[in-house]
Design an enzyme around this catalytic site. Structure first.
Site, PDB file in Angstrom:
ATOM      1  N   SER A  14       0.561  -1.707  -0.038  1.00  0.00           N
ATOM      2  CA  SER A  14       0.300  -0.010   0.019  1.00  0.00           C
ATOM      3  C   SER A  14       1.114   1.559   0.395  1.00  0.00           C
ATOM      4  O   SER A  14       0.225   2.140   0.590  1.00  0.00           O
ATOM      5  CB  SER A  14      -1.168   0.184   1.325  1.00  0.00           C
ATOM      6  OG  SER A  14      -1.609  -0.277   1.223  1.00  0.00           O
ATOM      7  N   GLY A  16       1.568   2.377  -2.866  1.00  0.00           N
ATOM      8  CA  GLY A  16       1.032   3.908  -4.190  1.00  0.00           C
ATOM      9  C   GLY A  16       1.913   3.256  -5.522  1.00  0.00           C
ATOM     10  O   GLY A  16       1.551   4.261  -6.057  1.00  0.00           O
ATOM     11  N   ILE A 147       6.738 -14.452  -1.335  1.00  0.00           N
ATOM     12  CA  ILE A 147       7.156 -15.808  -2.341  1.00  0.00           C
ATOM     13  C   ILE A 147       6.313 -16.360  -3.684  1.00  0.00           C
ATOM     14  O   ILE A 147       6.521 -16.610  -4.368  1.00  0.00           O
ATOM     15  CB  ILE A 147       6.594 -17.017  -1.512  1.00  0.00           C
ATOM     16  CG1 ILE A 147       7.300 -18.743  -2.033  1.00  0.00           C
ATOM     17  CG2 ILE A 147       5.400 -17.363  -0.483  1.00  0.00           C
ATOM     18  CD1 ILE A 147       7.556 -19.656  -0.772  1.00  0.00           C
ATOM     19  N   THR A 187      17.286   5.282   6.566  1.00  0.00           N
ATOM     20  CA  THR A 187      17.544   4.768   5.883  1.00  0.00           C
ATOM     21  C   THR A 187      17.355   2.536   5.269  1.00  0.00           C
ATOM     22  O   THR A 187      17.231   2.615   4.232  1.00  0.00           O
ATOM     23  CB  THR A 187      19.038   4.683   4.574  1.00  0.00           C
ATOM     24  OG1 THR A 187      19.039   4.597   5.459  1.00  0.00           O
ATOM     25  CG2 THR A 187      18.727   6.564   4.319  1.00  0.00           C
ATOM     26  N   LYS A 188      17.342   2.259   6.101  1.00  0.00           N
ATOM     27  CA  LYS A 188      18.076   1.073   6.601  1.00  0.00           C
ATOM     28  C   LYS A 188      16.622   0.032   6.069  1.00  0.00           C
ATOM     29  O   LYS A 188      17.386  -0.778   5.330  1.00  0.00           O
ATOM     30  CB  LYS A 188      18.335   0.495   8.422  1.00  0.00           C
ATOM     31  CG  LYS A 188      18.684  -0.483   8.564  1.00  0.00           C
ATOM     32  CD  LYS A 188      20.155  -1.120   7.602  1.00  0.00           C
ATOM     33  CE  LYS A 188      20.900   0.022   8.571  1.00  0.00           C
ATOM     34  NZ  LYS A 188      22.288  -0.115   7.630  1.00  0.00           N
ATOM     35  N   LYS A 222      23.477   8.785   0.712  1.00  0.00           N
ATOM     36  CA  LYS A 222      23.300   7.231   1.678  1.00  0.00           C
ATOM     37  C   LYS A 222      22.361   6.151   0.919  1.00  0.00           C
ATOM     38  O   LYS A 222      23.809   5.072   0.989  1.00  0.00           O
ATOM     39  CB  LYS A 222      23.443   7.282   3.088  1.00  0.00           C
ATOM     40  CG  LYS A 222      23.153   6.076   4.050  1.00  0.00           C
ATOM     41  CD  LYS A 222      22.609   5.954   4.994  1.00  0.00           C
ATOM     42  CE  LYS A 222      23.090   7.241   6.128  1.00  0.00           C
ATOM     43  NZ  LYS A 222      22.635   6.920   7.402  1.00  0.00           N
ATOM     44  N   CYS A 380     -26.255   0.763 -10.153  1.00  0.00           N
ATOM     45  CA  CYS A 380     -26.197  -0.569 -10.092  1.00  0.00           C
ATOM     46  C   CYS A 380     -27.628  -0.857  -8.556  1.00  0.00           C
ATOM     47  O   CYS A 380     -28.687  -0.935  -9.430  1.00  0.00           O
ATOM     48  CB  CYS A 380     -25.271  -1.124 -10.303  1.00  0.00           C
ATOM     49  SG  CYS A 380     -25.189  -2.890 -10.355  1.00  0.00           S
ATOM     50  N   ARG A 470     -25.290  -8.931 -11.504  1.00  0.00           N
ATOM     51  CA  ARG A 470     -26.982 -10.215 -12.104  1.00  0.00           C
ATOM     52  C   ARG A 470     -28.049 -10.238 -12.047  1.00  0.00           C
ATOM     53  O   ARG A 470     -28.576 -10.966 -12.714  1.00  0.00           O
ATOM     54  CB  ARG A 470     -25.806 -11.779 -11.099  1.00  0.00           C
ATOM     55  CG  ARG A 470     -24.956 -11.632 -10.153  1.00  0.00           C
ATOM     56  CD  ARG A 470     -25.211 -13.096  -9.444  1.00  0.00           C
ATOM     57  NE  ARG A 470     -23.368 -13.454  -9.392  1.00  0.00           N
ATOM     58  CZ  ARG A 470     -22.940 -12.772  -8.548  1.00  0.00           C
ATOM     59  NH1 ARG A 470     -23.191 -12.358  -7.741  1.00  0.00           N
ATOM     60  NH2 ARG A 470     -21.515 -13.274  -8.586  1.00  0.00           N
ATOM     61  N   HIS A 515     -22.605   1.359 -15.009  1.00  0.00           N
ATOM     62  CA  HIS A 515     -21.444   1.879 -13.627  1.00  0.00           C
ATOM     63  C   HIS A 515     -20.784   2.838 -14.324  1.00  0.00           C
ATOM     64  O   HIS A 515     -19.189   2.894 -14.379  1.00  0.00           O
ATOM     65  CB  HIS A 515     -20.286   0.456 -12.599  1.00  0.00           C
ATOM     66  CG  HIS A 515     -20.892  -0.400 -12.120  1.00  0.00           C
ATOM     67  ND1 HIS A 515     -21.457   0.179 -10.642  1.00  0.00           N
ATOM     68  CD2 HIS A 515     -21.254  -1.585 -12.045  1.00  0.00           C
ATOM     69  CE1 HIS A 515     -21.338  -0.832 -10.136  1.00  0.00           C
ATOM     70  NE2 HIS A 515     -22.125  -2.080 -11.174  1.00  0.00           N
ATOM     71  N   GLU A 517     -19.277   5.146 -12.757  1.00  0.00           N
ATOM     72  CA  GLU A 517     -18.232   5.875 -11.798  1.00  0.00           C
ATOM     73  C   GLU A 517     -17.229   5.453 -12.793  1.00  0.00           C
ATOM     74  O   GLU A 517     -15.792   5.726 -13.155  1.00  0.00           O
ATOM     75  CB  GLU A 517     -18.236   5.316 -10.849  1.00  0.00           C
ATOM     76  CG  GLU A 517     -18.075   3.667 -10.550  1.00  0.00           C
ATOM     77  CD  GLU A 517     -18.818   3.344 -10.354  1.00  0.00           C
ATOM     78  OE1 GLU A 517     -19.423   1.870  -9.207  1.00  0.00           O
ATOM     79  OE2 GLU A 517     -20.116   4.052 -11.035  1.00  0.00           O
TER      80      GLU A 517
END
Length: 543
Positions: A14, A16, A147, A187-188, A222, A380, A470, A515, A517
């Site tokens: 998250s 962005g 993973i 920064t780590k 750095k 909708c 639907r 929809h 939007e």
């Protein structure tokens, strides 16, 4: 030949990446280049269509009926390019394609493995269909080290070697947290994230570092030193007031300049940023404000309504006003009078949704808007609830329900249509089919009745909009509802499926089965949202 920008993320999710990819696409367009954006999602679902909105956020639907990740919506809003099925793929679809090929014998008896078969499938997805574009921006979901994302990271590593030299650039988005107790930006985390990426064979060309305050020059040096990145390619990505400030902010920090320099494009064409500057000016210098109540059932996670929120903001941009959103859980109106919640708002919007929970509250919201002459926008499910209000309280069908609630009780004014025409092709669905298979998905054309309010808003009677649902309003009740005052202002071309409703004697009451939007953009607000916010502005002068 297209050039490729691969965008990865680290430290936390998250951050962005979707906005960053979309903003970079907008910046490249501002310099005159053609751009395509693609998203690789690591989850095993074939697509997000059956995932809960409270877990994954909204499902963004394309014109060709693909159910995609919400980042695809950001891509469309920032670049204006309509996405397609081939712009979003998941691990689930990759493996499904491979298993289908294996069952057909396409691999000629070979042992099917992650490398090369899975990675080849991913690479084919990335490079297919890009002949007409100058740049392809490819976002890899998740964070480096997950993973499930490993095959995608390996595939883009291979592409760095497969593509002609100089045709691939890697941008890594990371986080630089501020530790209040120490009073320092650290920064780590970024160092570790880049080290993880390098261990997988990818050396980032550009670091895009999220921070909540300016990064001191010594900390940028750095990062450059320890992450093996040019100092000018350490780009700070600071928090901004609106996501539509991001293109201008990233341009000021030099992101697009560094990307083009990494491709050897220097000097680059000058960008035209005036449109984005105008959008930012309208957002930060409104000439008024309105309050819109959103009566929904997923209000605990605003990402479930991401495109809706942005479309309302676009309506505010079009009218030069700030749009304040009042979030109301629809179940509240099943226990309480809606008046105290709704009498001070300037517009009521009931969005899409699924299931019976909260339906009666949405019907109550539609009734309040109708009776109190408050601008109402039903999208909708919100249109269907407005129809049920009309059926019960105007047409005398007191037991009107949707068959989505209970197929054995009441009069099903809303139900599943089993057949309809899309162009010249007959489409079918069954109530007991796979959830994805029962949807009406993608863009459908529908004519509007001349002289109606919605036709005036579109300034056309020929409209095509995106669907994801639907259930339909049952055409058998159309005549009775019209006699009660409900206007069916838009129908499907075959006349079987109601698409839009309105009231003639109401300042602004419109319901749409689709929809809208999904097609609204900051540089091109959807006419329905611009008109709705305009109606709310008129209402604000009366309240």
């Amino acid at each position: 030949m297209a050039r490729y920008v691969f965008i990865t993320g680290g430290v936390v999710s998250s951050l962005g990446k979707g906005i960053a990819a979309a903003a970079l696409g907008a910046l490249l367009q501002a310099r005159g280049y053609s751009v395509r954006l693609k998203k690789l999602d690591p989850y095993l679902n074939v697509d997000p269509g059956t995932m809960s909105p409270t877990q994954h956020g909204e499902v963004f639907v394309t014109d060709d009926g693909a159910e995609t990740d919400l980042d695809i919506g950001h891509y469309e809003r920032f670049t204006g390019r309509s996405a397609v099925q081939a712009d979003n793929i998941t691990t689930g679809r990759i493996y499904k394609n491979i298993i289908d090929k294996e069952r057909r014998g396409d691999y000629l008896g070979a042992t099917v493995q992650v490398i090369p078969h899975v990675t080849n499938e991913i690479k084919d997805f990335v490079i297919d269909g890009n002949e007409d574009y100058d740049f392809v921006l490819c976002e890899i979901g998740g964070t480096v080290g997950d993973i499930e994302a490993m095959p995608f990271v390996e595939a883009i590593r291979q592409l760095g070697n497969d593509l002609p030299r100089g045709n691939a650039v890697y941008v890594h988005l990371s986080l630089m947290p501020f530790i209040a107790a120490a009073g320092e930006l650290k920064t780590k985390p970024t160092q570790h994230s880049v080290k993880e990426l390098q261990a997988l064979g990818i050396a980032p060309d550009i670091l895009l570092v999220r921070a909540d305050r300016p990064i001191p020059p010594e900390e940028r040096r750095k990062l450059s030193l320890f992450c093996n990145v040019r100092s000018t390619a350490v780009i700070q990505a600071l928090d901004v007031g609106s996501i539509y400030d991001v293109p201008s902010a990233y341009h000021r920090e030099g992101l697009d300049t560094e990307v083009l320099a990494a491709f050897g494009i220097d000097p680059a064409p000058a960008p035209r940023m005036s449109a984005w500057e105008e959008v930012s000016a309208r957002i930060h210098n409104p000439e008024g404000e309105v309050t819109i109540a959103i009566v929904g059932k997923y209000t605990g996670l605003k990402d479930a309504y991401k495109s809706l929120i942005e479309a309302l903001n676009h309506g505010g941009i079009a009218n030069r006003v700030k749009v304040n959103l009042e979030w109301i859980e629809s179940e509240v109106f099943e226990q309480e009078d809606p008046a105290p919640y709704l009498e001070k708002v300037h517009g009521i919007l009931v969005p899409g949704g699924f299931g019976e929970r909260g339906a009666e509250g949405k019907i109550a919201a539609a009734r309040f808007a109708r009776e109190h002459k408050v601008p109402y926008f039903g999208i909708c499910y919100g249109m269907q609830m407005a129809v049920l209000d009309a059926a019960r309280n105007l047409a005398g069908i007191e037991d009107a329900v949707s068959s989505e609630f209970d197929r054995n009780k009441g009069t099903a004014v809303v139900g599943i249509m089993t057949e309809w025409l899309k162009g010249n092709q007959l489409e079918k669905r069954a109530a007991n089919g796979d959830l994805g298979g029962t949807m009406r998905l993608g863009a459908y054309p529908h004519p509007l009745k001349a002289g109606t309010r919605i036709a005036e808003i579109y300034d056309s009677t020929d409209v095509s909009e995106r669907h994801r649902h639907r259930y339909e309003v049952n055409i058998d009740f159309k005549e009775r509802l019209e006699e009660a005052g409900l206007v069916f202002s838009g129908m499907s071309p075959d006349g079987l499926l109601p698409e839009t409703i309105e009231y003639e004697d109401h300042p602004w009451f419109i319901g749409v089965q689709y929809h809208p939007e999904l097609k609204s953009r900051p540089l091109d607000p959807h006419p329905l949202f611009a008109s709705f916010v305009g109606a709310a502005l008129e209402q604000s002068r009366l309240v």
